[in-house]
Design a protein around this motif. Structure first.
Motif: not given
Length: 452
Positions: A159-180
């Protein structure tokens, strides 16, 4: 030389002073100091392993073995960067890869003091390395992983993270968008990644800056902008977006829902590059009138196939800048598409000049002044002192404006520019100091830093 020798004086220095002295020296000195004594070996180890950058899988394995065998080195790590490509070079066999992931997972658990973890590797398997890790002081986390349930589980333990960078891409492999599952980072201030990831964030998340990308052709920014409006409408200062097309709909949403931001950067990804149309320019003008505090606007285009070679049109850009500057009085800097990253800066009222550190900018400005293309400038310059003192919203030192033209005339080896005489006897060193002190770019950076 012994540390306990009173003649050296080292025995009476606090360890913090010794460590500061060591940190100020170079790596070669660290290696020499490490052999002086146990104390110096411990202190140099802290400096050597404070910031680690690894550029190959083999270096990752070797470093992890050291961290696992040396608790002082492991506890000293504050920044860890892993950035290697390709992901699986031919020199590594199957056993090496097993060692790579196992060693990394075990070593990561020992980094109790790490503040910044940057995993700039396109390797989805790294998410399982993070599975059981708990880094109690982690504040900065970057990765090339798509936001997923395992990654959110890791992030929610920090919970101390103040800067977060993840992939700019989307999950396009799954036919159904996963519920996160919900992502809860109460201290998060800066986010970079795919715009769809924002929907996983639980309130409240008062972001200060958001750097968003949309990769899918049919992607809609509406959900992400709505999340920012709901959770960060009062705190967001900077927003940068990268998406296909000219993105008028995106600028429209941002100007309507986030009118109090200070900096806006839009990257338009175009299949066929072209100059902006009159309709586009007029639409941007109307959207700019909605912003209350906007100081910096950057619009640039990326030619996907690189077919077009569109040159910067300085005279046309000047007219656009002047029009947009009138629509949004708070703007202090504008960069237009196809300008080659040339920025324009407001000097006073609606008087704009291009960056004089840019060759195109300084050449155009000098030519415009000498040719008297814009006679109204003379009035602005002659009355600059009065105008600047009366402009309470954006006060600026008259000497700064004078130095801009003074620098231009000296660069151009001209005898007279806008009523400012050239002193031939002045030293070249004075010219260089003036250039550094009165750079238009320097003024803008201060404005942006204050806004963020």
């Amino acid at each position: 030389m012994s540390l306990r020798n009173p003649e050296t004086g080292l025995a009476y220095l606090p360890l913090e002073i010794l460590e500061a002295c060591i940190s100020a020296s170079d790596t070669t000195s660290w290696l020499s100091l490490a052999s002086v004594s146990k104390i110096f070996h411990s202190l140099t180890t802290r400096s050597l392993y404070r910031d680690i950058s690894l550029g190959s899988p083999l270096s990752v394995i070797a470093c992890c073995h050291t961290l696992l065998s040396n608790s002082t080195a492991a506890s000293s790590v504050r920044t860890l960067l892993i950035n290697h490509s390709p992901n699986k070079p031919a020199e590594l066999n199957q056993n090496d890869f097993s060692s790579y992931y196992a060693s990394f997972r075990d070593a990561l658990k020992s980094l109790v003091g790490i503040r910044a973890l940057r995993l700039l590797v396109e390797d989805p398997s790294l998410v399982f390395v993070l599975k059981d890790s708990v880094l109690p002081r982690l504040q900065h986390f970057e990765c090339r992983l798509i936001l997923s349930s395992p990654l959110i589980s890791f992030l929610n333990r920090h919970p101390t993270v103040n800067y977060l960078e993840v992939s700019p891409h989307e999950d396009i492999i799954s036919s159904v968008k996963p519920t996160l599952p919900p992502l809860y980072l109460p201290e998060l201030e800066y986010f970079a990644g795919n715009g769809e990831s924002l929907s996983a964030m639980s309130p409240p998340i008062p972001l200060r800056a958001a750097f968003l990308s949309w990769g899918a052709v049919d992607s809609s920014p509406e959900v992400a902008i709505a999340v920012l409006e709901r959770h960060s409408g009062d705190s967001l200062n900077v927003i940068s977006c990268r998406r296909r097309g000219w993105n008028l709909d995106l600028v429209d949403m941002i100007s309507t829902r986030l009118p109090y931001i200070y900096s806006l950067h839009i990257t338009n990804i175009l299949v066929v590059d072209s100059y902006p149309t009159e309709a586009y320019l007029e639409a941007i003008w109307s959207y700019l009138k909605r912003f209350k505090n906007l100081q910096r606007l950057v619009l640039n285009c990326v030619d996907v196939y690189g077919i077009a070679d569109l040159a910067c049109r300085m005279d046309v850009d000047f007219l656009i800048i002047t029009s947009w500057g009138e629509a949004c009085p708070s703007l202090m800097e504008i960069s237009l598409p196809h300008s080659g990253r040339l920025s324009w800066h407001r000097i006073t009222e609606n008087f704009w000049i291009p960056d004089i550190e840019n060759v195109n900018g300084s050449t155009w400005l000098y030519t415009a002044i000498i040719s008297d293309k814009y006679p109204g400038w003379h009035t602005l310059v002659n009355k600059a002192e009065k105008r600047i003192h009366e402009n309470l919203l954006n006060p600026m030192d008259l000497d700064w404006l004078a130095a801009v033209f003074h620098l231009m005339e000296r660069r151009s080896r001209c005898d007279f520019v806008v009523g400012v005489e050239v002193e031939e006897a002045e030293e070249v060193e004075e010219d260089e100091n003036t250039s550094k002190e009165f750079s238009a770019g320097d003024v803008n950076e201060d404005d942006v830093d204050e806004a963020v």
